[in-house]
Design an enzyme around this catalytic site. Structure first.
Site, PDB file in Angstrom:
ATOM      1  N   HIS A 184       0.847  -1.196   0.000  1.00  0.00           N
ATOM      2  CA  HIS A 184       0.000   0.000   0.000  1.00  0.00           C
ATOM      3  C   HIS A 184       0.885   1.250   0.000  1.00  0.00           C
ATOM      4  O   HIS A 184       1.831   1.328   0.788  1.00  0.00           O
ATOM      5  CB  HIS A 184      -0.902  -0.002   1.240  1.00  0.00           C
ATOM      6  N   ASP A 233      -6.909  -1.972   4.382  1.00  0.00           N
ATOM      7  CA  ASP A 233      -5.544  -1.500   4.648  1.00  0.00           C
ATOM      8  C   ASP A 233      -5.263  -1.412   6.148  1.00  0.00           C
ATOM      9  O   ASP A 233      -4.521  -0.536   6.604  1.00  0.00           O
ATOM     10  CB  ASP A 233      -5.298  -0.143   3.978  1.00  0.00           C
TER      11      ASP A 233
END
Ligand code: GRF
Length: 222
Positions: free
Chosen positions: A113, A149
């Site tokens: 990410h 996330d």
């Protein structure tokens, strides 16, 4: 490397596939992984073409054929399991995943990410770092949890934010670091040095209290 110490890996990717390419390059350079499957929600994803070119099995599974997100995710993850993968790498897979699909893969699924998590979960991370006036930006590799996330962070790469940076320049400087960060994290998992235990990440038999940092091509304690 003996065959026995090679970790079977599947990759999910929706787009460009540069992180997948980094994994393929790392494998070719000796990272002990067996890339069993590259799957995508988009038949036209360049990532699938990279996989084909490298002789890796591919799967394009169209979400439009499924009544619910959960139905799609369960089928996708069934196919991933069928490939024999023991580690699932999300490399630009642009879908939110159902908890029922994610939970059985706890500790066996990682994501890359483009932010210093827990900052900036979700999209437009470079823009958000600029808007916040951050002095530092970066990328994270984390174990995937049902929260977007949100799982435990394994490792991070950091860059300084310069006064004249734009979203484009940040992305350009960060991406090559992602390409080192992801294979380095996979290497630690493949070697058995790092795993997700009941209480969090364990690295060299010790609980990891903050993410490892990428220095050169190596991951080091912060
Ligand atoms: C990367 O920036 C990754 O961090 C994010 O999506 C992007 C994927 O790029 N999750 P690519 O498809 O690997 O080139």
């Amino acid at each position: 490397m003996t065959e026995r110490s090679t970790l079977p890996v599947a990759v999910l990717a929706s787009g460009r596939g540069s992180n997948l390419q980094a994994l393929i390059r790392a494998r070719d350079a000796g990272l002990p992984i067996d890339l069993r499957l590259v799957a995508s929600d988009r038949a036209e994803a360049p990532a699938l073409r990279h996989a084909e070119a490298a002789g890796i099995a591919t799967l394009a599974l169209d979400p439009a054929g499924y009544a619910t997100r959960r139905d799609y995710d369960l089928e996708l993850f069934r196919r991933v399991a069928e490939s024999g993968a023991k580690l699932l790498v999300l490399a630009g897979f642009m879908r939110i995943l159902d908890a029922d699909a994610v939970n059985p893969w706890r500790g066996r699924m990682i994501n890359v990410h483009p932010s210093l998590l827990p900052k900036y979960r979700g999209l437009h991370t470079h823009r958000r770092a600029l808007e916040a006036g951050d002095a530092e930006h970066g990328a994270s590799v984390h174990f995937v949890s049902p929260e977007l996330d949100g799982g435990p962070v394994i490792a991070q790469a950091r860059i300084d934010v310069r006064p004249d940076d734009t979203e484009t320049t940040l992305a350009e400087r960060l991406l090559p670091l992602e390409h080192r960060l992801l294979p380095a994290a996979v290497a630690l998992i493949a070697s058995g040095r790092l795993h997700l235990g009941e209480r969090g990440i364990v690295f060299d038999d010790v609980p990891l209290t903050s993410p490892l940092r990428l220095e050169d091509a190596c991951l080091k304690p912060a």
